[in-house]
Design a protein around this motif. Structure first.
Motif, PDB file in Angstrom:
ATOM      1  N   LYS A 111       5.300 -13.613   2.280  1.00 12.68           N
ATOM      2  CA  LYS A 111       3.822 -12.882   2.722  1.00 12.68           C
ATOM      3  C   LYS A 111       4.140 -11.650   2.377  1.00 12.68           C
ATOM      4  O   LYS A 111       2.917 -10.985   1.893  1.00 12.68           O
ATOM      5  CB  LYS A 111       3.736 -13.031   4.254  1.00 12.68           C
ATOM      6  CG  LYS A 111       3.435 -14.494   4.660  1.00 12.68           C
ATOM      7  CD  LYS A 111       3.129 -14.613   6.085  1.00 12.68           C
ATOM      8  CE  LYS A 111       2.976 -16.025   6.497  1.00 12.68           C
ATOM      9  NZ  LYS A 111       2.667 -16.124   7.992  1.00 12.68           N
TER      10      LYS A 111
ATOM     11  N   SER B 134       3.316 -10.931  -1.305  1.00 13.10           N
ATOM     12  CA  SER B 134       2.260 -11.334  -1.521  1.00 13.10           C
ATOM     13  C   SER B 134       1.111 -10.060  -1.240  1.00 13.10           C
ATOM     14  O   SER B 134       0.299  -9.754  -2.049  1.00 13.10           O
ATOM     15  CB  SER B 134       1.594 -12.395  -0.757  1.00 13.10           C
ATOM     16  OG  SER B 134       0.327 -12.986  -1.124  1.00 13.10           O
ATOM     17  N   ARG B 135       1.415  -9.444  -0.227  1.00 13.73           N
ATOM     18  CA  ARG B 135       0.438  -8.440   0.253  1.00 13.73           C
ATOM     19  C   ARG B 135       0.844  -7.156  -0.715  1.00 13.73           C
ATOM     20  O   ARG B 135      -0.059  -6.361  -1.157  1.00 13.73           O
ATOM     21  CB  ARG B 135       0.959  -7.834   1.720  1.00 13.73           C
ATOM     22  CG  ARG B 135       0.382  -8.826   2.699  1.00 13.73           C
ATOM     23  CD  ARG B 135       0.666  -8.022   4.069  1.00 13.73           C
ATOM     24  NE  ARG B 135       0.037  -9.254   5.148  1.00 13.73           N
ATOM     25  CZ  ARG B 135       0.283  -8.683   6.684  1.00 13.73           C
ATOM     26  NH1 ARG B 135       0.523  -7.468   6.744  1.00 13.73           N
ATOM     27  NH2 ARG B 135      -0.176  -9.694   7.229  1.00 13.73           N
ATOM     28  N   TYR B 136       2.022  -6.726  -1.175  1.00  6.91           N
ATOM     29  CA  TYR B 136       2.246  -5.644  -2.214  1.00  6.91           C
ATOM     30  C   TYR B 136       1.684  -6.203  -3.491  1.00  6.91           C
ATOM     31  O   TYR B 136       1.123  -5.446  -4.368  1.00  6.91           O
ATOM     32  CB  TYR B 136       3.689  -5.732  -2.230  1.00  6.91           C
ATOM     33  CG  TYR B 136       4.125  -4.356  -1.276  1.00  6.91           C
ATOM     34  CD1 TYR B 136       4.140  -3.315  -1.763  1.00  6.91           C
ATOM     35  CD2 TYR B 136       4.573  -5.084  -0.147  1.00  6.91           C
ATOM     36  CE1 TYR B 136       4.502  -2.186  -0.878  1.00  6.91           C
ATOM     37  CE2 TYR B 136       5.264  -3.858   0.682  1.00  6.91           C
ATOM     38  CZ  TYR B 136       5.081  -2.663   0.313  1.00  6.91           C
ATOM     39  OH  TYR B 136       5.513  -1.716   1.150  1.00  6.91           O
ATOM     40  N   THR B 137       1.566  -7.620  -3.985  1.00  6.41           N
ATOM     41  CA  THR B 137       0.953  -8.074  -5.278  1.00  6.41           C
ATOM     42  C   THR B 137      -0.298  -7.825  -5.010  1.00  6.41           C
ATOM     43  O   THR B 137      -1.100  -7.256  -6.054  1.00  6.41           O
ATOM     44  CB  THR B 137       1.423  -9.499  -5.464  1.00  6.41           C
ATOM     45  OG1 THR B 137       2.876  -9.614  -5.419  1.00  6.41           O
ATOM     46  CG2 THR B 137       0.932  -9.849  -6.637  1.00  6.41           C
ATOM     47  N   ASP B 138      -1.080  -8.143  -4.011  1.00  2.43           N
ATOM     48  CA  ASP B 138      -2.417  -7.999  -3.916  1.00  2.43           C
ATOM     49  C   ASP B 138      -2.988  -6.213  -3.919  1.00  2.43           C
ATOM     50  O   ASP B 138      -4.082  -5.991  -4.666  1.00  2.43           O
ATOM     51  CB  ASP B 138      -2.966  -8.411  -2.520  1.00  2.43           C
ATOM     52  CG  ASP B 138      -2.786  -9.970  -2.511  1.00  2.43           C
ATOM     53  OD1 ASP B 138      -2.921 -10.647  -3.581  1.00  2.43           O
ATOM     54  OD2 ASP B 138      -2.606 -10.437  -1.371  1.00  2.43           O
ATOM     55  N   PHE B 139      -2.044  -5.571  -3.299  1.00  4.05           N
ATOM     56  CA  PHE B 139      -2.352  -4.058  -3.312  1.00  4.05           C
ATOM     57  C   PHE B 139      -2.388  -3.596  -4.764  1.00  4.05           C
ATOM     58  O   PHE B 139      -3.183  -2.916  -5.067  1.00  4.05           O
ATOM     59  CB  PHE B 139      -1.247  -3.347  -2.478  1.00  4.05           C
ATOM     60  CG  PHE B 139      -1.300  -1.756  -2.542  1.00  4.05           C
ATOM     61  CD1 PHE B 139      -2.192  -1.398  -1.658  1.00  4.05           C
ATOM     62  CD2 PHE B 139      -0.654  -1.157  -3.519  1.00  4.05           C
ATOM     63  CE1 PHE B 139      -2.204   0.282  -1.695  1.00  4.05           C
ATOM     64  CE2 PHE B 139      -0.839   0.413  -3.492  1.00  4.05           C
ATOM     65  CZ  PHE B 139      -1.495   0.818  -2.504  1.00  4.05           C
TER      66      PHE B 139
ATOM     67  N   ALA C 277      -2.753  -5.319  -7.548  1.00  3.90           N
ATOM     68  CA  ALA C 277      -3.918  -5.739  -8.063  1.00  3.90           C
ATOM     69  C   ALA C 277      -5.360  -4.939  -8.103  1.00  3.90           C
ATOM     70  O   ALA C 277      -6.079  -4.925  -8.751  1.00  3.90           O
ATOM     71  CB  ALA C 277      -4.054  -7.468  -7.865  1.00  3.90           C
ATOM     72  N   GLN C 278      -5.328  -4.575  -6.810  1.00  3.96           N
ATOM     73  CA  GLN C 278      -6.425  -3.659  -6.369  1.00  3.96           C
ATOM     74  C   GLN C 278      -6.345  -2.215  -6.666  1.00  3.96           C
ATOM     75  O   GLN C 278      -7.289  -1.533  -6.706  1.00  3.96           O
ATOM     76  CB  GLN C 278      -6.853  -4.002  -5.081  1.00  3.96           C
ATOM     77  CG  GLN C 278      -7.137  -5.426  -4.471  1.00  3.96           C
ATOM     78  CD  GLN C 278      -7.223  -5.536  -3.104  1.00  3.96           C
ATOM     79  OE1 GLN C 278      -6.953  -4.728  -2.526  1.00  3.96           O
ATOM     80  NE2 GLN C 278      -7.123  -6.894  -2.658  1.00  3.96           N
ATOM     81  N   ASN C 279      -5.193  -1.799  -7.246  1.00  2.05           N
ATOM     82  CA  ASN C 279      -4.963  -0.322  -7.238  1.00  2.05           C
ATOM     83  C   ASN C 279      -3.892   0.044  -8.333  1.00  2.05           C
ATOM     84  O   ASN C 279      -3.065   0.818  -8.392  1.00  2.05           O
ATOM     85  CB  ASN C 279      -4.229   0.314  -5.869  1.00  2.05           C
ATOM     86  CG  ASN C 279      -5.002   0.247  -4.851  1.00  2.05           C
ATOM     87  OD1 ASN C 279      -5.922   0.958  -4.373  1.00  2.05           O
ATOM     88  ND2 ASN C 279      -4.780  -0.874  -3.923  1.00  2.05           N
ATOM     89  N   LYS C 280      -4.599  -0.666  -9.637  1.00  2.00           N
ATOM     90  CA  LYS C 280      -3.697  -0.543 -10.750  1.00  2.00           C
ATOM     91  C   LYS C 280      -3.572   1.040 -11.220  1.00  2.00           C
ATOM     92  O   LYS C 280      -2.577   1.392 -11.670  1.00  2.00           O
ATOM     93  CB  LYS C 280      -4.268  -1.391 -11.843  1.00  2.00           C
ATOM     94  CG  LYS C 280      -4.185  -3.102 -11.591  1.00  2.00           C
ATOM     95  CD  LYS C 280      -5.077  -3.987 -12.946  1.00  2.00           C
ATOM     96  CE  LYS C 280      -4.811  -5.515 -12.297  1.00  2.00           C
ATOM     97  NZ  LYS C 280      -5.712  -5.981 -13.470  1.00  2.00           N
TER      98      LYS C 280
END
Length: 216
Positions: free
Chosen positions: A41, A44-49, A51-54
């Motif tokens: 989890k 996953s949160r870091y991966t989402d971050f 993806a949204q803040n490249k």
């Protein structure tokens, strides 16, 4: 500086710069994962971050953080007592917890309840579901007239050792103190089945039945 209500002319919400905003989000992310014990989890949160803040300035820091969490996952690390440890380190800590529980037991036996409390907390931080530690925690809380948390501790011990007569007896006592008489008698019945000749359990049941007769 205190500003009186009558002195406030207006309130305006402004937007922070993109860099500050991304760093704030990263700080919030770090705080949000502190209480988690699931590496999947967290990753996953870091991966989402990311993806949204490249293109954000916080992306590099987030990549470093993600690498640390991925390394922990690769090493099959687990969270014990608020720390991430390897399986070997966990085994060592669990082995030590037995000695800590014994220390707490000796302190409680000597009626040194205040000294026993932090020792038990240390044992539970290592192994939160340890039945012996939770049983002693329940006894300690019950002696302090903290019936509800005491019962919760006994519930944890009961989940690990369903047929333990002492735990069943204490659950019965707690339920009785909470005026849950039918539930209490059920625990007493299970306790007698687990240890039919135990005088303490039989005496508790006799007192409970006598109390019912007096009340009804």
């Amino acid at each position: 500086t205190h500003v009186g209500q009558n002195d406030v002319q207006s309130i305006q919400l402004g937007k922070s710069s993109g860099n500050a905003s991304s760093m704030d989000k990263l700080g919030s992310l770090k705080r949000s994962v502190e209480s988690l014990d699931d590496l999947g989890k967290i990753i996953s949160r870091y991966t989402d971050f990311l993806a949204q803040n490249k293109d954000a300035s916080a992306a590099k820091d987030a990549q470093k953080e993600l690498a640390v969490w991925q390394d922990r996952l690769d090493k099959h690390m687990v969270k014990v007592g608020g720390k991430w440890v390897t399986p070997d380190e966990q085994e060592q800590m669990l082995a030590q917890s037995g000695q800590i529980i014994q220390q707490a037991y000796e302190l409680m036996k000597a009626n040194k309840l205040r000294e026993a409390e932090p020792v038990l907390k240390q044992a539970l931080s290592i192994d939160p579901t340890n039945p012996a530690a939770n049983y002693l925690e329940g006894v300690l809380l019950f002696r302090g007239e903290k019936i509800v948390p005491a019962r919760k501790a006994f519930d944890v011990a009961h989940a690990q050792l369903p047929s333990d007569a002492a735990t069943l007896n204490n659950l019965a006592v707690c339920a009785w103190r909470q005026n849950q008489f039918i539930n209490s008698l059920g625990f007493y019945a299970d306790a007698m089945l687990a240890m039919p000749s135990n005088k303490e359990i039989l005496n508790s049941v006799a007192e409970a039945l006598a109390s019912i007769n007096d009340q009804f």
